[in-house]
Design a protein around this motif. Structure first.
Motif, short mmCIF file in Angstrom:
data_model
loop_
_atom_site.label_atom_id
_atom_site.label_comp_id
_atom_site.label_asym_id
_atom_site.label_seq_id
_atom_site.Cartn_x
_atom_site.Cartn_y
_atom_site.Cartn_z
N TYR A 1 0.84 -1.20 0.00
CA TYR A 1 0.00 0.00 0.00
C TYR A 1 0.87 1.24 0.00
O TYR A 1 1.90 1.28 0.69
N TYR A 2 0.46 2.22 -0.79
CA TYR A 2 1.24 3.44 -0.96
C TYR A 2 0.36 4.67 -0.69
O TYR A 2 -0.77 4.74 -1.16
N GLY A 3 0.88 5.63 0.03
CA GLY A 3 0.26 6.94 0.14
C GLY A 3 -1.02 7.00 0.93
O GLY A 3 -1.28 6.18 1.82
N LEU A 4 -1.84 8.00 0.57
CA LEU A 4 -3.06 8.31 1.30
C LEU A 4 -4.31 7.92 0.51
O LEU A 4 -4.32 7.97 -0.72
N GLU A 5 -5.39 7.59 1.24
CA GLU A 5 -6.66 7.24 0.61
C GLU A 5 -7.22 8.39 -0.22
O GLU A 5 -7.76 8.19 -1.30
N ASN A 6 -7.14 9.60 0.34
CA ASN A 6 -7.64 10.77 -0.38
C ASN A 6 -6.90 12.00 0.13
O ASN A 6 -6.09 11.91 1.05
N LEU A 7 -7.17 13.12 -0.49
CA LEU A 7 -6.45 14.34 -0.13
C LEU A 7 -7.08 15.10 1.04
O LEU A 7 -6.53 16.07 1.52
N GLU A 8 -8.23 14.64 1.50
CA GLU A 8 -8.94 15.33 2.59
C GLU A 8 -8.42 14.98 3.99
O GLU A 8 -8.58 15.74 4.92
N ASP A 9 -7.86 13.80 4.13
CA ASP A 9 -7.37 13.41 5.45
C ASP A 9 -6.02 12.70 5.32
O ASP A 9 -5.51 12.51 4.23
N ASN A 10 -5.47 12.33 6.41
CA ASN A 10 -4.16 11.69 6.40
C ASN A 10 -4.23 10.18 6.61
O ASN A 10 -3.26 9.59 7.06
N LYS A 11 -5.35 9.57 6.31
CA LYS A 11 -5.49 8.13 6.49
C LYS A 11 -4.71 7.42 5.38
O LYS A 11 -4.92 7.65 4.21
N ASP B 1 -4.77 1.20 3.08
CA ASP B 1 -4.58 -0.13 3.68
C ASP B 1 -5.49 -1.12 2.96
O ASP B 1 -6.13 -0.78 1.97
N LYS B 2 -5.55 -2.33 3.48
CA LYS B 2 -6.33 -3.37 2.80
C LYS B 2 -7.83 -3.10 2.80
O LYS B 2 -8.57 -3.72 2.04
N ASN B 3 -8.29 -2.17 3.60
CA ASN B 3 -9.72 -1.83 3.64
C ASN B 3 -10.06 -0.56 2.86
O ASN B 3 -11.21 -0.14 2.82
N SER B 4 -9.06 0.06 2.25
CA SER B 4 -9.30 1.29 1.50
C SER B 4 -10.19 1.01 0.30
O SER B 4 -10.09 -0.05 -0.34
N LYS B 5 -11.06 1.97 0.00
CA LYS B 5 -11.93 1.87 -1.16
C LYS B 5 -11.58 2.99 -2.12
O LYS B 5 -11.37 4.13 -1.71
N PHE B 6 -11.50 2.65 -3.39
CA PHE B 6 -11.17 3.63 -4.42
C PHE B 6 -12.32 3.71 -5.42
O PHE B 6 -12.87 2.69 -5.81
N ARG B 7 -12.64 4.91 -5.81
CA ARG B 7 -13.66 5.09 -6.84
C ARG B 7 -13.03 4.80 -8.20
O ARG B 7 -11.97 5.34 -8.51
N VAL B 8 -13.68 3.98 -8.98
CA VAL B 8 -13.12 3.62 -10.28
C VAL B 8 -13.84 4.31 -11.44
O VAL B 8 -13.38 4.25 -12.57
#
Length: 172
Positions: free
Chosen positions: A57-67, A70-77
């Motif tokens: 896993y690399y970087g942040l889930e989104n630009l709004e927070d610092n999370k 990880d394996k539970n991250s969801k990405f909009r496709v």
């Protein structure tokens, strides 16, 4: 027996070393792509024989927070799903289960009269002319297909089927 076991262990270690070298190359490549394209974060998985053999896993889930991703991250496709849909359609064509020339009404019931001659090919090429649901504030992409068809059937066709091209979310 010990001889074969030792050979197996040495082979396994050498394969792991070879695999680790490839992992380093992949990791370096991913980091470069992230940097060049300014990608906030991503998840990488390598699947072999239907099993995840590597994940990182690399970087942040989104630009709004610092999370962190990880394996539970969801990405909009978003529209990437259109590519997957197209591949699925062409797999069905290869199996003889549908044709680009088929009218959509062959597969969906209760379509408006104006939609009866829309072909699969028109949906994939955005040349259907059916109303695009994103243009209507009262239509959500989360409603059932029947509800969306019922609502959009009250709208005029955007153009005559096959005569124009216009990107259209309803097609998919």
């Amino acid at each position: 027996m010990k001889k074969y076991y030792l050979l197996f262990v040495i082979s396994t270690i050498s394969l792991l070393g070879y695999g680790q070298e490839k992992i380093k190359i992949i990791d370096s490549y991913i980091k470069e792509i992230i940097k060049i394209n300014k990608i906030p974060g991503l998840a990488l998985g390598i699947v072999k024989n239907d099993k995840i053999v590597y994940e990182k896993y690399y970087g942040l889930e989104n630009l709004e927070d610092n999370k962190k991703v990880d394996k539970n991250s969801k990405f909009r496709v978003y529209s990437t799903t259109k590519l997957i849909s197209n591949v699925s359609v062409f797999q069905l064509i290869e199996k003889g289960k549908l044709s680009l020339e088929d009218n959509v009404s062959k597969y969906l019931e209760n379509l408006p009269l104006e939609w009866q001659n829309v072909k699969i090919e028109n949906l994939l090429s955005h040349s259907s002319g059916i109303p695009d649901f994103v243009r209507y504030e009262d239509v959500s992409g989360n409603i059932k297909n029947e509800q969306m068809i019922n609502r959009l059937s009250k709208e005029k066709m955007e153009f005559e089927t096959g005569n124009e091209f216009r990107y259209n979310q309803t097609n998919y």
